[in-house]
Write a protein that holds these residues in place. Sequence first.
Motif, mmCIF file in Angstrom:
data_model
loop_
_atom_site.group_PDB
_atom_site.id
_atom_site.type_symbol
_atom_site.label_atom_id
_atom_site.label_comp_id
_atom_site.label_asym_id
_atom_site.label_seq_id
_atom_site.Cartn_x
_atom_site.Cartn_y
_atom_site.Cartn_z
ATOM 1 N N UNK A 64 -32.151 -9.032 -10.824
ATOM 2 C CA UNK A 64 -31.177 -10.121 -10.788
ATOM 3 C C UNK A 64 -31.310 -11.020 -12.025
ATOM 4 N N UNK A 65 -32.551 -11.348 -12.403
ATOM 5 C CA UNK A 65 -32.766 -12.202 -13.576
ATOM 6 C C UNK A 65 -32.362 -11.489 -14.867
ATOM 7 N N UNK A 66 -32.589 -10.184 -14.905
ATOM 8 C CA UNK A 66 -32.147 -9.396 -16.061
ATOM 9 C C UNK A 66 -30.649 -9.517 -16.265
ATOM 10 N N UNK A 67 -29.903 -9.303 -15.191
ATOM 11 C CA UNK A 67 -28.446 -9.332 -15.296
ATOM 12 C C UNK A 67 -27.941 -10.751 -15.582
ATOM 13 N N UNK A 68 -28.577 -11.736 -15.005
ATOM 14 C CA UNK A 68 -28.193 -13.121 -15.281
ATOM 15 C C UNK A 68 -28.411 -13.471 -16.754
ATOM 16 N N UNK A 69 -29.427 -12.855 -17.353
ATOM 17 C CA UNK A 69 -29.726 -13.112 -18.767
ATOM 18 C C UNK A 69 -28.843 -12.290 -19.704
ATOM 19 N N UNK A 88 -29.759 -0.879 -0.944
ATOM 20 C CA UNK A 88 -28.514 -1.655 -1.035
ATOM 21 C C UNK A 88 -28.752 -2.957 -1.785
ATOM 22 N N UNK A 89 -29.855 -3.646 -1.460
ATOM 23 C CA UNK A 89 -30.148 -4.917 -2.118
ATOM 24 C C UNK A 89 -30.385 -4.721 -3.607
ATOM 25 N N UNK A 90 -31.076 -3.636 -3.976
ATOM 26 C CA UNK A 90 -31.325 -3.358 -5.386
ATOM 27 C C UNK A 90 -30.054 -3.068 -6.149
ATOM 28 N N UNK A 91 -29.175 -2.277 -5.540
ATOM 29 C CA UNK A 91 -27.899 -1.970 -6.190
ATOM 30 C C UNK A 91 -27.027 -3.215 -6.285
ATOM 31 N N UNK A 92 -27.027 -4.026 -5.250
ATOM 32 C CA UNK A 92 -26.248 -5.266 -5.276
ATOM 33 C C UNK A 92 -26.765 -6.236 -6.338
ATOM 34 N N UNK A 95 -28.898 -2.982 -10.089
ATOM 35 C CA UNK A 95 -29.466 -1.682 -10.440
ATOM 36 C C UNK A 95 -28.354 -0.636 -10.503
ATOM 37 N N UNK A 96 -28.621 0.451 -11.221
ATOM 38 C CA UNK A 96 -27.604 1.479 -11.430
ATOM 39 C C UNK A 96 -27.822 2.725 -10.587
ATOM 40 N N UNK A 97 -29.055 2.973 -10.159
ATOM 41 C CA UNK A 97 -29.349 4.161 -9.372
ATOM 42 C C UNK A 97 -30.721 3.964 -8.732
ATOM 43 N N UNK A 98 -31.087 4.862 -7.831
ATOM 44 C CA UNK A 98 -32.397 4.761 -7.195
ATOM 45 C C UNK A 98 -32.984 6.150 -6.989
ATOM 46 N N UNK A 99 -34.300 6.186 -6.888
ATOM 47 C CA UNK A 99 -35.038 7.403 -6.565
ATOM 48 C C UNK A 99 -35.988 7.064 -5.418
ATOM 49 N N UNK A 100 -36.056 7.948 -4.435
ATOM 50 C CA UNK A 100 -36.898 7.730 -3.262
ATOM 51 C C UNK A 100 -38.263 8.374 -3.472
ATOM 52 N N UNK A 101 -39.317 7.626 -3.171
ATOM 53 C CA UNK A 101 -40.672 8.178 -3.217
ATOM 54 C C UNK A 101 -40.909 9.071 -1.994
ATOM 55 N N UNK A 102 -41.663 10.170 -2.126
ATOM 56 C CA UNK A 102 -42.208 10.699 -3.378
ATOM 57 C C UNK A 102 -41.116 11.389 -4.192
ATOM 58 N N UNK A 103 -41.271 11.397 -5.484
ATOM 59 C CA UNK A 103 -40.258 11.946 -6.380
ATOM 60 C C UNK A 103 -40.906 12.976 -7.299
ATOM 61 N N UNK A 104 -40.081 13.729 -7.985
ATOM 62 C CA UNK A 104 -40.543 14.650 -9.021
ATOM 63 C C UNK A 104 -40.178 14.065 -10.375
#
Length: 225
Positions: A64-69, A88-92, A95-104
């Motif tokens: 959020x602070x990144x985008x505000x700046x 949902x909160x991260x995208x709102x 953020x542009x995308x997400x990856x679920x742990x565990x990931x490759x």
Amino acid sequence: MRILLVEDASLLRQQLKMGLERAGFVVDDAADGKTGLFLALENDFDAAIIDLGLPEVDGISIIRKLREAGQQYPVLILTARGDWQDKVAGLDAGADDYVVKPYRIEEIQARLNALMRRAAGFASPVINAGPVSLDTAAKRVCVGEREVDLTAFEYRTLEYLMLHPDQVISKTELTEHLYAQDYDRDSNVLEVFIRRLRQKLDPDQTLQPIETVRGQGYRIRAMSA
């Protein structure tokens, strides 16, 4: 490409950093949200990977602070499986995308490449500038029908220029996005890489795909002849 990685789990952070560096990325990492936020605001990254559950400053607040700046570079968030509210909160938050742990690591790389392409305005993994084509998925470069064998650094240099077509890219910007912090950033070394890259792409010196703008830097034209 310079990537910011903010992850508090030490083993995961080191594994991901090593995997990304093997793939040719330059990675700045932070183990907590406060340090991550400082790096995120003070540096010009090509993309960021941010875990949401961070100490001191949580990942959503960083985004959020990144985008505000006004920072517009892509952000990929790391989330725990099943925490759809966090996704949902991260995208709102921006953020542009997400990856679920565990990931490759291959999934992280593919998503980063896709995010950076889209941020530069390219939907396809293949980027063209006249007869020069660069496949960001296969890491392959062709001039017409001829495949060109490039070193890892030559490829990264060309990729950065082609992701910023018609823009004059200074030597300083290239070194900041392509070299690690502790690398000896000698502009003469960069000139050698550019010269070698030109020789490989244009051995007959008829295409001139990389233009030198005197006193400013280098440019690739989107529709170069």
